[in-house]
Design a protein around this motif. Structure first.
Motif, PDB file in Angstrom:
ATOM      1  N   LEU A  82      58.099  40.497  33.792  1.00 51.00           N
ATOM      2  CA  LEU A  82      58.551  42.084  34.071  1.00 51.00           C
ATOM      3  C   LEU A  82      57.597  41.825  35.333  1.00 51.00           C
ATOM      4  O   LEU A  82      56.368  42.817  35.707  1.00 51.00           O
ATOM      5  CB  LEU A  82      57.568  43.735  33.356  1.00 51.00           C
ATOM      6  CG  LEU A  82      58.260  44.792  34.259  1.00 51.00           C
ATOM      7  CD1 LEU A  82      59.782  45.069  33.990  1.00 51.00           C
ATOM      8  CD2 LEU A  82      57.602  45.596  32.937  1.00 51.00           C
ATOM      9  N   LEU A  84      55.626  43.509  38.643  1.00 47.31           N
ATOM     10  CA  LEU A  84      55.395  44.988  38.747  1.00 47.31           C
ATOM     11  C   LEU A  84      55.123  45.587  40.591  1.00 47.31           C
ATOM     12  O   LEU A  84      54.903  46.582  40.701  1.00 47.31           O
ATOM     13  CB  LEU A  84      54.338  45.107  38.272  1.00 47.31           C
ATOM     14  CG  LEU A  84      53.827  44.862  36.853  1.00 47.31           C
ATOM     15  CD1 LEU A  84      52.576  44.907  35.576  1.00 47.31           C
ATOM     16  CD2 LEU A  84      55.068  46.029  35.782  1.00 47.31           C
ATOM     17  N   SER A  85      54.307  44.231  41.073  1.00 40.70           N
ATOM     18  CA  SER A  85      54.720  44.656  43.197  1.00 40.70           C
ATOM     19  C   SER A  85      54.628  43.312  43.072  1.00 40.70           C
ATOM     20  O   SER A  85      54.404  42.185  42.773  1.00 40.70           O
ATOM     21  CB  SER A  85      52.976  45.432  42.897  1.00 40.70           C
ATOM     22  OG  SER A  85      52.114  44.353  42.800  1.00 40.70           O
ATOM     23  N   HIS A 108      44.911  35.496  38.050  1.00 43.51           N
ATOM     24  CA  HIS A 108      43.844  36.766  37.392  1.00 43.51           C
ATOM     25  C   HIS A 108      44.774  36.778  36.447  1.00 43.51           C
ATOM     26  O   HIS A 108      46.253  36.430  36.558  1.00 43.51           O
ATOM     27  CB  HIS A 108      43.226  37.747  38.349  1.00 43.51           C
ATOM     28  CG  HIS A 108      42.977  38.753  37.593  1.00 43.51           C
ATOM     29  ND1 HIS A 108      41.391  38.252  36.662  1.00 43.51           N
ATOM     30  CD2 HIS A 108      43.561  39.829  37.168  1.00 43.51           C
ATOM     31  CE1 HIS A 108      41.895  39.398  36.255  1.00 43.51           C
ATOM     32  NE2 HIS A 108      42.379  40.547  36.587  1.00 43.51           N
ATOM     33  N   LYS A 109      44.176  36.516  35.413  1.00 44.62           N
ATOM     34  CA  LYS A 109      45.047  36.783  33.994  1.00 44.62           C
ATOM     35  C   LYS A 109      44.199  38.436  33.175  1.00 44.62           C
ATOM     36  O   LYS A 109      42.638  38.582  33.067  1.00 44.62           O
ATOM     37  CB  LYS A 109      44.870  35.833  33.019  1.00 44.62           C
ATOM     38  CG  LYS A 109      45.537  35.907  31.982  1.00 44.62           C
ATOM     39  CD  LYS A 109      45.506  34.478  31.274  1.00 44.62           C
ATOM     40  CE  LYS A 109      45.806  35.249  29.870  1.00 44.62           C
ATOM     41  NZ  LYS A 109      45.983  33.506  28.875  1.00 44.62           N
ATOM     42  N   SER A 110      44.770  39.386  32.906  1.00 37.41           N
ATOM     43  CA  SER A 110      44.334  40.156  31.445  1.00 37.41           C
ATOM     44  C   SER A 110      45.249  40.634  30.600  1.00 37.41           C
ATOM     45  O   SER A 110      46.051  41.009  30.434  1.00 37.41           O
ATOM     46  CB  SER A 110      44.278  41.404  32.776  1.00 37.41           C
ATOM     47  OG  SER A 110      43.750  42.690  31.701  1.00 37.41           O
ATOM     48  N   ASN A 111      44.359  39.916  30.092  1.00 35.44           N
ATOM     49  CA  ASN A 111      44.740  39.305  28.653  1.00 35.44           C
ATOM     50  C   ASN A 111      45.640  41.250  28.045  1.00 35.44           C
ATOM     51  O   ASN A 111      46.207  41.643  27.283  1.00 35.44           O
ATOM     52  CB  ASN A 111      44.364  39.097  27.128  1.00 35.44           C
ATOM     53  CG  ASN A 111      44.073  37.781  27.159  1.00 35.44           C
ATOM     54  OD1 ASN A 111      45.098  36.739  27.722  1.00 35.44           O
ATOM     55  ND2 ASN A 111      43.328  36.977  27.441  1.00 35.44           N
ATOM     56  N   ALA A 112      44.029  42.025  27.964  1.00 31.87           N
ATOM     57  CA  ALA A 112      44.478  43.561  27.263  1.00 31.87           C
ATOM     58  C   ALA A 112      45.868  44.454  28.272  1.00 31.87           C
ATOM     59  O   ALA A 112      46.359  44.832  27.576  1.00 31.87           O
ATOM     60  CB  ALA A 112      43.487  44.195  27.635  1.00 31.87           C
ATOM     61  N   ALA A 113      46.066  44.143  29.543  1.00 30.50           N
ATOM     62  CA  ALA A 113      46.592  44.737  30.322  1.00 30.50           C
ATOM     63  C   ALA A 113      48.021  43.719  30.471  1.00 30.50           C
ATOM     64  O   ALA A 113      49.224  44.328  30.593  1.00 30.50           O
ATOM     65  CB  ALA A 113      46.578  45.574  31.579  1.00 30.50           C
ATOM     66  N   ARG A 114      47.926  43.234  29.901  1.00 32.66           N
ATOM     67  CA  ARG A 114      48.784  41.904  29.975  1.00 32.66           C
ATOM     68  C   ARG A 114      49.622  41.411  31.646  1.00 32.66           C
ATOM     69  O   ARG A 114      51.131  41.183  31.540  1.00 32.66           O
ATOM     70  CB  ARG A 114      50.181  41.887  28.683  1.00 32.66           C
ATOM     71  CG  ARG A 114      49.900  42.028  27.676  1.00 32.66           C
ATOM     72  CD  ARG A 114      50.730  42.512  26.671  1.00 32.66           C
ATOM     73  NE  ARG A 114      52.314  41.536  26.161  1.00 32.66           N
ATOM     74  CZ  ARG A 114      51.641  40.359  25.431  1.00 32.66           C
ATOM     75  NH1 ARG A 114      50.813  40.830  24.973  1.00 32.66           N
ATOM     76  NH2 ARG A 114      52.884  39.939  25.481  1.00 32.66           N
ATOM     77  N   ILE A 115      48.254  41.493  32.441  1.00 31.71           N
ATOM     78  CA  ILE A 115      49.038  40.872  33.356  1.00 31.71           C
ATOM     79  C   ILE A 115      49.235  40.225  33.906  1.00 31.71           C
ATOM     80  O   ILE A 115      47.480  39.714  33.839  1.00 31.71           O
ATOM     81  CB  ILE A 115      48.743  42.973  34.346  1.00 31.71           C
ATOM     82  CG1 ILE A 115      49.402  43.889  34.389  1.00 31.71           C
ATOM     83  CG2 ILE A 115      49.254  42.550  36.091  1.00 31.71           C
ATOM     84  CD1 ILE A 115      49.038  45.532  34.972  1.00 31.71           C
ATOM     85  N   GLU A 117      48.111  37.837  38.195  1.00 33.66           N
ATOM     86  CA  GLU A 117      47.825  37.781  39.615  1.00 33.66           C
ATOM     87  C   GLU A 117      48.696  36.605  39.945  1.00 33.66           C
ATOM     88  O   GLU A 117      47.778  35.025  39.479  1.00 33.66           O
ATOM     89  CB  GLU A 117      47.347  38.555  40.342  1.00 33.66           C
ATOM     90  CG  GLU A 117      46.487  39.781  40.021  1.00 33.66           C
ATOM     91  CD  GLU A 117      46.030  40.924  40.504  1.00 33.66           C
ATOM     92  OE1 GLU A 117      45.246  40.187  41.641  1.00 33.66           O
ATOM     93  OE2 GLU A 117      44.861  41.323  40.431  1.00 33.66           O
ATOM     94  N   LYS A 135      52.306  40.656  41.260  1.00 36.94           N
ATOM     95  CA  LYS A 135      51.607  41.463  39.868  1.00 36.94           C
ATOM     96  C   LYS A 135      53.172  41.127  39.286  1.00 36.94           C
ATOM     97  O   LYS A 135      53.967  41.973  39.268  1.00 36.94           O
ATOM     98  CB  LYS A 135      51.048  42.348  40.147  1.00 36.94           C
ATOM     99  CG  LYS A 135      49.779  42.103  40.889  1.00 36.94           C
ATOM    100  CD  LYS A 135      48.981  43.821  40.951  1.00 36.94           C
ATOM    101  CE  LYS A 135      47.525  43.748  41.418  1.00 36.94           C
ATOM    102  NZ  LYS A 135      46.998  44.915  41.470  1.00 36.94           N
ATOM    103  N   GLN A 137      53.990  41.761  34.740  1.00 35.17           N
ATOM    104  CA  GLN A 137      53.236  41.406  33.364  1.00 35.17           C
ATOM    105  C   GLN A 137      53.998  40.556  32.547  1.00 35.17           C
ATOM    106  O   GLN A 137      55.269  40.455  32.753  1.00 35.17           O
ATOM    107  CB  GLN A 137      53.440  42.985  32.768  1.00 35.17           C
ATOM    108  CG  GLN A 137      53.242  43.674  31.670  1.00 35.17           C
ATOM    109  CD  GLN A 137      52.991  45.698  31.277  1.00 35.17           C
ATOM    110  OE1 GLN A 137      54.500  45.797  31.592  1.00 35.17           O
ATOM    111  NE2 GLN A 137      52.056  45.287  30.826  1.00 35.17           N
TER     112      GLN A 137
END
Lengths: 139, 76
Positions: A82, A84-85, A108-115, A117, A135, A137
């Motif tokens: 998805l 995002l930006s 960069h990877k955020s497991n919690a936000a599922r985002i 970069e 960015k 998701q």
């Protein structure tokens, strides 16, 4: 759908890379002008382009943006993306017949936000045509 | 390096000087679910930490987000 990556958030890691090549054609520029409505003569009028510092018609910057969309939507991460930006800086022109290489690297990877970069570079031979950060998701 | 307040200002569009611990999504028009996830992702990157899904879902105010970061050994 064939030839589309399908990576989950758990399968993505910082440093993951993907790239593809695309040769820009006259048809690409005509079609992009039609779809976007951007009929600026720098892209469509050879006489006008010859009077500028570019000397020839150049591809729309956002055509390169469309290639960023292909990178994330098809290859990195692919199917579950998805978008995002996106930020994008245009450094050098791309002409008809040029083959650009679009490369993305997860920075960069955020497991919690599922985002994730993704740093994107678009190179025209060895010259940087554009760069930016996407960015996305992962659904 | 950015501070917590700078990230909150930038991602949640909270005016400078108005970042307080008791601020909740009701107080900030731009604190929607997607901007909140961008905010969390940026905090993780800036402070080199990871939130759990429960922490993200349960935090109800900026102060609670701050406390989660502090619990991971980051001085704010």
């Amino acid at each position: 759908m064939k030839n589309i990556a399908d990576k989950s958030i758990d399968q993505m890691s910082i440093g993951d890379k993907s790239s593809f090549k695309r040769t820009v054609t006259n048809e690409d520029i005509i079609e992009f002008a039609r779809i976007s409505g951007d009929i600026n003569p720098l892209h469509l009028d050879a006489k006008y382009a010859a009077s500028t510092k570019f000397k020839k018609r150049i591809a729309h910057g956002m055509f390169l943006g469309a290639l960023c969309s292909r990178l994330v939507g098809v290859y990195l991460p692919g199917r579950r993306c998805l978008y995002l930006s996106q930020d994008l800086v245009f450094k050098n022109p791309v002409y008809i017949g040029d083959t650009v290489t679009v490369t993305g690297r997860v920075k960069h990877k955020s497991n919690a936000a599922r985002i994730i970069e993704i740093a994107i570079e678009i190179k025209n031979k060895k010259k940087l045509a554009a760069y930016g950060t996407a960015k996305v998701q992962i659904l | 390096m950015k501070t917590f307040n700078q990230i909150a200002q930038e991602l949640l569009k909270i005016p400078a000087g108005q970042v307080r611990d008791d601020i909740t999504p009701k107080d900030v028009p731009d604190w929607d679910s997607m901007n909140y996830l961008f905010f969390i992702s940026e905090l993780e990157k800036e402070f080199d930490i990871s939130f759990t899904m429960d922490e993200v879902l349960n935090a109800k105010s900026l102060g609670e987000v701050k406390n989660i970061i502090k619990s991971k050994g980051v001085a704010l």
